[in-house]
Design a protein around this motif. Structure first.
Motif, PDB file in Angstrom:
ATOM      1  N   GLY A  76       9.205  13.233  -8.593  1.00  0.00           N
ATOM      2  CA  GLY A  76       9.504  11.925  -9.149  1.00  0.00           C
ATOM      3  C   GLY A  76      10.932  11.491  -8.856  1.00  0.00           C
ATOM      4  N   SER A  77      11.179  10.217  -8.988  1.00  0.00           N
ATOM      5  CA  SER A  77      12.524   9.714  -8.757  1.00  0.00           C
ATOM      6  C   SER A  77      13.440  10.154  -9.896  1.00  0.00           C
ATOM      7  N   ASN A  78      14.721  10.089  -9.677  1.00  0.00           N
ATOM      8  CA  ASN A  78      15.699  10.573 -10.642  1.00  0.00           C
ATOM      9  C   ASN A  78      16.155   9.474 -11.598  1.00  0.00           C
ATOM     10  N   GLN A  79      15.257   8.686 -12.090  1.00  0.00           N
ATOM     11  CA  GLN A  79      15.615   7.628 -13.025  1.00  0.00           C
ATOM     12  C   GLN A  79      15.771   8.212 -14.419  1.00  0.00           C
ATOM     13  N   LEU A  80      16.717   7.657 -15.149  1.00  0.00           N
ATOM     14  CA  LEU A  80      16.964   8.108 -16.509  1.00  0.00           C
ATOM     15  C   LEU A  80      15.969   7.471 -17.463  1.00  0.00           C
ATOM     16  N   ASP A  81      15.666   8.176 -18.553  1.00  0.00           N
ATOM     17  CA  ASP A  81      14.855   7.556 -19.592  1.00  0.00           C
ATOM     18  C   ASP A  81      15.754   6.589 -20.384  1.00  0.00           C
ATOM     19  N   ALA A  82      15.171   5.820 -21.265  1.00  0.00           N
ATOM     20  CA  ALA A  82      15.901   4.767 -21.965  1.00  0.00           C
ATOM     21  C   ALA A  82      17.041   5.322 -22.810  1.00  0.00           C
ATOM     22  N   ALA A  83      16.826   6.436 -23.495  1.00  0.00           N
ATOM     23  CA  ALA A  83      17.869   7.003 -24.361  1.00  0.00           C
ATOM     24  C   ALA A  83      19.057   7.492 -23.541  1.00  0.00           C
ATOM     25  N   ALA A  84      18.798   8.196 -22.442  1.00  0.00           N
ATOM     26  CA  ALA A  84      19.887   8.688 -21.600  1.00  0.00           C
ATOM     27  C   ALA A  84      20.633   7.545 -20.938  1.00  0.00           C
ATOM     28  N   ARG A  85      19.926   6.498 -20.537  1.00  0.00           N
ATOM     29  CA  ARG A  85      20.560   5.339 -19.927  1.00  0.00           C
ATOM     30  C   ARG A  85      21.468   4.632 -20.919  1.00  0.00           C
ATOM     31  N   ASN A  86      21.010   4.453 -22.161  1.00  0.00           N
ATOM     32  CA  ASN A  86      21.835   3.809 -23.187  1.00  0.00           C
ATOM     33  C   ASN A  86      23.063   4.650 -23.512  1.00  0.00           C
ATOM     34  N   ARG A  87      22.894   5.949 -23.573  1.00  0.00           N
ATOM     35  CA  ARG A  87      24.016   6.848 -23.845  1.00  0.00           C
ATOM     36  C   ARG A  87      25.051   6.765 -22.716  1.00  0.00           C
ATOM     37  N   ALA A 136       0.835  -1.205   0.000  1.00  0.00           N
ATOM     38  CA  ALA A 136       0.000   0.000   0.000  1.00  0.00           C
ATOM     39  C   ALA A 136       0.868   1.252   0.000  1.00  0.00           C
ATOM     40  N   TYR A 137       1.966   1.235   0.748  1.00  0.00           N
ATOM     41  CA  TYR A 137       2.862   2.392   0.771  1.00  0.00           C
ATOM     42  C   TYR A 137       3.471   2.642  -0.607  1.00  0.00           C
ATOM     43  N   LEU A 138       3.931   1.578  -1.248  1.00  0.00           N
ATOM     44  CA  LEU A 138       4.514   1.742  -2.577  1.00  0.00           C
ATOM     45  C   LEU A 138       3.479   2.234  -3.586  1.00  0.00           C
ATOM     46  N   LYS A 139       2.254   1.765  -3.472  1.00  0.00           N
ATOM     47  CA  LYS A 139       1.194   2.233  -4.363  1.00  0.00           C
ATOM     48  C   LYS A 139       0.899   3.716  -4.123  1.00  0.00           C
ATOM     49  N   LEU A 140       0.906   4.139  -2.861  1.00  0.00           N
ATOM     50  CA  LEU A 140       0.691   5.557  -2.558  1.00  0.00           C
ATOM     51  C   LEU A 140       1.823   6.420  -3.109  1.00  0.00           C
ATOM     52  N   VAL A 141       3.049   5.951  -2.987  1.00  0.00           N
ATOM     53  CA  VAL A 141       4.189   6.710  -3.509  1.00  0.00           C
ATOM     54  C   VAL A 141       4.095   6.829  -5.013  1.00  0.00           C
ATOM     55  N   ARG A 142       3.780   5.739  -5.686  1.00  0.00           N
ATOM     56  CA  ARG A 142       3.659   5.755  -7.142  1.00  0.00           C
ATOM     57  C   ARG A 142       2.535   6.699  -7.589  1.00  0.00           C
ATOM     58  N   ALA A 143       1.426   6.681  -6.883  1.00  0.00           N
ATOM     59  CA  ALA A 143       0.303   7.552  -7.242  1.00  0.00           C
ATOM     60  C   ALA A 143       0.641   9.014  -6.983  1.00  0.00           C
ATOM     61  N   SER A 144       1.354   9.299  -5.918  1.00  0.00           N
ATOM     62  CA  SER A 144       1.699  10.692  -5.633  1.00  0.00           C
ATOM     63  C   SER A 144       2.732  11.224  -6.621  1.00  0.00           C
ATOM     64  N   GLU A 145       3.641  10.380  -7.088  1.00  0.00           N
ATOM     65  CA  GLU A 145       4.580  10.820  -8.124  1.00  0.00           C
ATOM     66  C   GLU A 145       3.859  11.038  -9.446  1.00  0.00           C
ATOM     67  N   ALA A 146       2.911  10.193  -9.768  1.00  0.00           N
ATOM     68  CA  ALA A 146       2.184  10.325 -11.035  1.00  0.00           C
ATOM     69  C   ALA A 146       1.290  11.562 -11.046  1.00  0.00           C
ATOM     70  N   SER A 147       0.748  11.925  -9.895  1.00  0.00           N
ATOM     71  CA  SER A 147      -0.138  13.091  -9.842  1.00  0.00           C
ATOM     72  C   SER A 147       0.628  14.403  -9.753  1.00  0.00           C
ATOM     73  N   GLY A 148       1.917  14.343  -9.501  1.00  0.00           N
ATOM     74  CA  GLY A 148       2.708  15.551  -9.377  1.00  0.00           C
ATOM     75  C   GLY A 148       2.782  16.084  -7.961  1.00  0.00           C
ATOM     76  N   TYR A 149       2.133  15.404  -7.021  1.00  0.00           N
ATOM     77  CA  TYR A 149       2.162  15.842  -5.628  1.00  0.00           C
ATOM     78  C   TYR A 149       3.560  15.683  -5.031  1.00  0.00           C
ATOM     79  N   ALA A 150       4.242  14.601  -5.388  1.00  0.00           N
ATOM     80  CA  ALA A 150       5.600  14.354  -4.907  1.00  0.00           C
ATOM     81  C   ALA A 150       6.560  14.417  -6.084  1.00  0.00           C
TER      82      ALA A 150
END
Length: 85
Positions: A67-78, A51-65
């Motif tokens: 987002g994590s600093n993960q790279l997109d696929a192109a930047a990761r490959n580069r 439930a905590y992970l679902k709340l975190v994911r929903a808050s990142e998707a809504s813009g309330y929190a």
């Protein structure tokens, strides 16, 4: 929906702590009661984490929190191509 998940989160963590405390500290429990308390504590732990992970994911998707600093696929490959040089 997020409020329902938040309520499930609180109840799950409360069950984890309550039944975990009972399982660890009670001297009067039979083995079957101890097993049931441990299973309920484990179920509270799992549900609380999910439930905590679902709340975190929903808050990142809504813009309330933020987002994590993960790279997109192109930047990761580069970055992977540059790392081996």
């Amino acid at each position: 929906m997020q409020k329902l998940i938040a309520i499930i989160n609180v109840i799950s963590w409360a069950g984890f702590w309550a039944f975990g405390y009972i399982a660890l500290t009670s001297d009067d429990l039979s083995p079957s009661q101890l097993t049931i308390a441990a299973i309920l504590a484990f179920a509270g732990l799992v549900m609380g984490i999910l439930a905590y992970l679902k709340l975190v994911r929903a808050s990142e998707a809504s813009g309330y929190a933020k987002g994590s600093n993960q790279l997109d696929a192109a930047a990761r490959n580069r970055a992977q191509e540059e790392w081996g040089k």
